[in-house]
Design a protein around this motif. Structure first.
Motif, PDB file in Angstrom:
ATOM      1  N   VAL A 114      45.199  70.385  34.812  1.00 20.38           N
ATOM      2  CA  VAL A 114      45.672  69.065  35.199  1.00 20.38           C
ATOM      3  C   VAL A 114      44.459  68.475  35.895  1.00 20.38           C
ATOM      4  O   VAL A 114      44.026  68.968  36.924  1.00 20.38           O
ATOM      5  CB  VAL A 114      46.870  69.145  36.172  1.00 20.38           C
ATOM      6  CG1 VAL A 114      47.235  67.757  36.689  1.00 20.38           C
ATOM      7  CG2 VAL A 114      48.063  69.799  35.506  1.00 20.38           C
ATOM      8  N   TRP A 151      53.313  71.693  38.421  1.00 14.46           N
ATOM      9  CA  TRP A 151      51.889  71.952  38.612  1.00 14.46           C
ATOM     10  C   TRP A 151      51.711  72.838  39.834  1.00 14.46           C
ATOM     11  O   TRP A 151      52.474  72.778  40.778  1.00 14.46           O
ATOM     12  CB  TRP A 151      51.139  70.670  38.852  1.00 14.46           C
ATOM     13  CG  TRP A 151      51.328  69.602  37.825  1.00 14.46           C
ATOM     14  CD1 TRP A 151      51.731  69.765  36.527  1.00 14.46           C
ATOM     15  CD2 TRP A 151      51.129  68.208  37.998  1.00 14.46           C
ATOM     16  NE1 TRP A 151      51.783  68.554  35.891  1.00 14.46           N
ATOM     17  CE2 TRP A 151      51.406  67.582  36.779  1.00 14.46           C
ATOM     18  CE3 TRP A 151      50.732  67.423  39.073  1.00 14.46           C
ATOM     19  CZ2 TRP A 151      51.313  66.207  36.602  1.00 14.46           C
ATOM     20  CZ3 TRP A 151      50.620  66.057  38.896  1.00 14.46           C
ATOM     21  CH2 TRP A 151      50.903  65.464  37.669  1.00 14.46           C
ATOM     22  N   ASP A 191      53.302  64.779  30.271  1.00 14.68           N
ATOM     23  CA  ASP A 191      53.415  66.131  30.833  1.00 14.68           C
ATOM     24  C   ASP A 191      54.183  67.040  29.871  1.00 14.68           C
ATOM     25  O   ASP A 191      53.750  68.150  29.558  1.00 14.68           O
ATOM     26  CB  ASP A 191      54.130  66.041  32.184  1.00 14.68           C
ATOM     27  CG  ASP A 191      53.866  67.224  33.101  1.00 14.68           C
ATOM     28  OD1 ASP A 191      53.052  68.107  32.764  1.00 14.68           O
ATOM     29  OD2 ASP A 191      54.472  67.270  34.189  1.00 14.68           O
ATOM     30  N   LEU A 201      44.273  71.658  39.918  1.00 13.93           N
ATOM     31  CA  LEU A 201      45.675  71.827  39.545  1.00 13.93           C
ATOM     32  C   LEU A 201      45.764  72.364  38.130  1.00 13.93           C
ATOM     33  O   LEU A 201      44.903  72.103  37.297  1.00 13.93           O
ATOM     34  CB  LEU A 201      46.417  70.488  39.608  1.00 13.93           C
ATOM     35  CG  LEU A 201      46.615  69.880  40.978  1.00 13.93           C
ATOM     36  CD1 LEU A 201      47.290  68.518  40.856  1.00 13.93           C
ATOM     37  CD2 LEU A 201      47.436  70.793  41.866  1.00 13.93           C
ATOM     38  N   GLN A 207      48.844  73.054  34.928  1.00 11.31           N
ATOM     39  CA  GLN A 207      50.209  72.864  34.442  1.00 11.31           C
ATOM     40  C   GLN A 207      50.740  74.240  34.073  1.00 11.31           C
ATOM     41  O   GLN A 207      50.176  74.922  33.220  1.00 11.31           O
ATOM     42  CB  GLN A 207      50.215  71.958  33.209  1.00 11.31           C
ATOM     43  CG  GLN A 207      51.590  71.708  32.644  1.00 11.31           C
ATOM     44  CD  GLN A 207      51.535  71.063  31.278  1.00 11.31           C
ATOM     45  OE1 GLN A 207      50.828  71.545  30.402  1.00 11.31           O
ATOM     46  NE2 GLN A 207      52.258  69.984  31.101  1.00 11.31           N
TER      47      GLN A 207
END
Length: 198
Positions: free
Chosen positions: A107, A160, A86, A151, A153
């Motif tokens: 994501v 998220w 991440d 989703l 980021q």
């Protein structure tokens, strides 16, 4: 003695100081616009959290086409299943002061229709892994009330959030585990002698 008067020398110094100030202001403006953002070329490979993945920041695609692009290249959509991955994806385009560069990234998880988030690469539930980054306040938290939610980021670095699957965003493709090495070819057996006729 020089042929310039004290007044003209003073004007020359003032012009040089003015030029120097102009150059410094211009440099500050360029730094403010460009900052420390260093967007890598599409297809740049990054290793983090025990995996290798490729990032695509300029060839932004909607969710479905980004998944297809990864698969067409022989990869899988990147599942962000560790804090290290991440953070590496978040920092991949650089930082300008305290701000991360670029725009929100895909994501690769989608509402599976039951109000639960599932990873695109294998349909496993996001909650079945040891990591997720559903953080934030209010509308940044996933609501799972619509089958067309994905989703993203956030480049603010605060987790998220849900987003429309149709929006074009940068994305990343999973290449392999970083410990994976090329397979060793099997040894070639030694030739066996032909039988001698009797």
């Amino acid at each position: 003695m020089s042929g310039k008067s004290p007044g003209s020398r003073q004007r020359g110094v003032k012009e040089r100081v003015r030029d120097l100030i102009f150059v410094l202001i211009l440099a500050a403006l360029v730094e403010g616009v460009l900052g420390a953002c260093n967007v890598p070329a599409d297809g740049t490979e990054i290793t983090a959290g025990g995996i290798r993945f490729k990032v695509y920041f300029t060839a932004t695609l909607d969710y479905e086409h980004a998944v297809e692009a990864c698969e067409d290249a022989g990869y899988k959509p990147l599942a962000i299943t560790s804090a290290e991955v991440d953070q590496a994806l978040l920092e991949a385009a650089g930082k300008d002061g305290d701000d991360y560069c670029g725009e929100a990234r895909h994501v690769f998880a989608i509402d599976n229709g039951d109000g639960v988030w599932a990873w695109s690469y294998d349909d496993s539930l996001v909650s079945s892994h040891n990591y997720s980054n559903f953080k934030g306040k209010g509308d940044m938290l996933p609501s799972n009330n619509n089958n067309n939610e994905c989703l993203e980021q956030r480049v603010e670095g605060d987790g998220w959030k849900k987003s429309d699957c149709d929006g074009s965003k940068p994305y990343a493709c999973y290449v392999s585990d970083s410990e994976t090495t090329a397979p060793t070819p099997a040894p070639t057996p030694a030739p066996t002698p032909a039988p001698t006729p009797a």
